[in-house]
Design an enzyme around this catalytic site. Sequence first.
Site, short mmCIF file in Angstrom:
data_model
loop_
_atom_site.label_atom_id
_atom_site.label_comp_id
_atom_site.label_asym_id
_atom_site.label_seq_id
_atom_site.Cartn_x
_atom_site.Cartn_y
_atom_site.Cartn_z
N SER A 6 -7.92 11.00 13.20
CA SER A 6 -7.35 10.64 14.61
C SER A 6 -8.16 9.94 15.49
CB SER A 6 -6.56 11.94 15.07
OG SER A 6 -5.85 11.24 16.32
N LYS B 3 -2.87 8.44 16.79
CA LYS B 3 -3.93 8.82 17.98
C LYS B 3 -3.36 9.88 18.52
CE LYS B 3 -6.87 7.94 21.23
NZ LYS B 3 -8.13 8.14 21.02
N ASN C 299 -18.23 6.84 21.01
CA ASN C 299 -17.22 6.26 21.65
C ASN C 299 -16.79 7.19 22.92
OD1 ASN C 299 -14.42 7.99 21.66
ND2 ASN C 299 -15.71 8.38 19.84
N MET D 161 -13.52 6.75 24.55
CA MET D 161 -12.36 6.22 24.68
C MET D 161 -11.59 6.83 25.89
SD MET D 161 -12.61 4.10 22.40
CE MET D 161 -10.73 3.09 22.41
N CYS E 72 -11.49 17.17 22.24
CA CYS E 72 -11.89 15.93 22.80
C CYS E 72 -13.07 15.84 23.62
CB CYS E 72 -10.54 15.23 23.60
SG CYS E 72 -11.19 13.81 24.33
N ILE F 136 -15.53 17.66 11.24
CA ILE F 136 -15.62 17.55 12.82
C ILE F 136 -15.10 16.45 13.63
CG2 ILE F 136 -17.66 18.91 12.53
CD1 ILE F 136 -19.35 16.29 13.02
N GLY G 222 -19.11 11.05 8.88
CA GLY G 222 -20.07 10.17 7.97
C GLY G 222 -19.68 9.82 6.38
N GLY H 245 -13.33 7.77 9.97
CA GLY H 245 -13.33 7.35 11.19
C GLY H 245 -14.09 6.22 11.48
C1 DHB Z 1 -10.89 10.70 22.24
C2 DHB Z 1 -11.87 11.05 21.50
C3 DHB Z 1 -11.80 12.14 20.69
O1 DHB Z 1 -13.05 12.58 19.98
C4 DHB Z 1 -10.84 12.81 20.43
O2 DHB Z 1 -10.96 13.86 19.71
C5 DHB Z 1 -9.57 12.47 21.31
C6 DHB Z 1 -9.65 11.42 21.90
C7 DHB Z 1 -10.91 9.69 23.10
O3 DHB Z 1 -11.96 9.55 23.77
O4 DHB Z 1 -9.74 8.86 23.14
#
Ligand code: DHB
Length: 320
Positions: free
Chosen positions: A24, A48, A72, A74, A131, A194, A250, A271
């Site tokens: 995701s 997502k 990231n 995000m 997150c 993870i 990975g 990912g």
């Molecule tokens: C985001 C990043 C993550 O690792 C996650 O599990 C959920 C959201 C993000 O930054 O959007």
Amino acid sequence: MVRLSNTSNNVFGIDFAPAIWNASGAWCMTPEELHDLGKSKSGAILIKSTTKEPREGNLKPRYFETKLGSINSMGLPNLGPKVYCDLIPALRAYGKPVMASISGMKPEDNLPICTAYMDAGIDSLEINLSCPNIVGKPQVAFDFETSRKILTEVKAISGKTPVGVKLPPYPDPIFNTQMADIIKETKIDYVVCINSVPHTCIIDADSEEFAIKNKFGGLGGEYVKPVALGQVRRFYELLEGKIPVIGCGGITNGRDALEHFLAGASAVQIGTQLMKETPLVFERIERELAQELQRKGVSLREVIGRAKPRENQIEKMRNY
Ligand code: DHB
């Protein structure tokens, strides 16, 4: 006799063919991306992480790739439950499981998001307690009481819909033990580990800039494979192979996927490599995994958790 290799698996009551799909967050935010996953060889479509209301996410640049992986921050950009739920009938037409990731900004947000997805016919709910990218909001998975409460509440309304939990890498196995006890107690159906390795930095020595605007972000890709394998193995052992573990972290080729299965994963997610390579990645990794299994003459189910301690001393290390 060499048995036919096979990359499918039935995990938490659902058939995945192959047992490889997107993590995701990777290539799964827009309707176009979700349709791309449907058309690809991905074994499922995982949406997502969804919050109660749509979100724009953090300021850009918020995603950066290097040779060895990605970083990231995000900030949970997503289109919200309504847009994703409305898409589900069209996504189900691809004939593969369609699954949700739920990431309430507050503990009480999780139930209404789950209910919306269940009413729309979702095949499973992945509760994201990890997150790392909302400034000022700690990852829920380090707060065991709140984690227990959220998982108990979701299981109370989820009926036959499988419920998984997406976890961060824990820096000490005592945390894995505590989380495994909660998973058993609340009868969670599967574990995904993870999530990205949190609060990391990538810096460009020439420009003297951080790779992303937020400075800190979650690390993925080759950098994190040993971390992921450690978490997969811990949970495989703690859950005694009875609650499936989905490996993520990975995986760039079929051999990396095989390592996750050997550690104890029942399926794997992709990912960073999906972002680098587009959904064409699934066809390649499935083919490579099939070749690895065929070379060994074993089925996928036979290798799950089969990794064993090294017995022979390496000569160069004889004094250690
Ligand atoms: C985001 C990043 C993550 O690792 C996650 O599990 C959920 C959201 C993000 O930054 O959007």
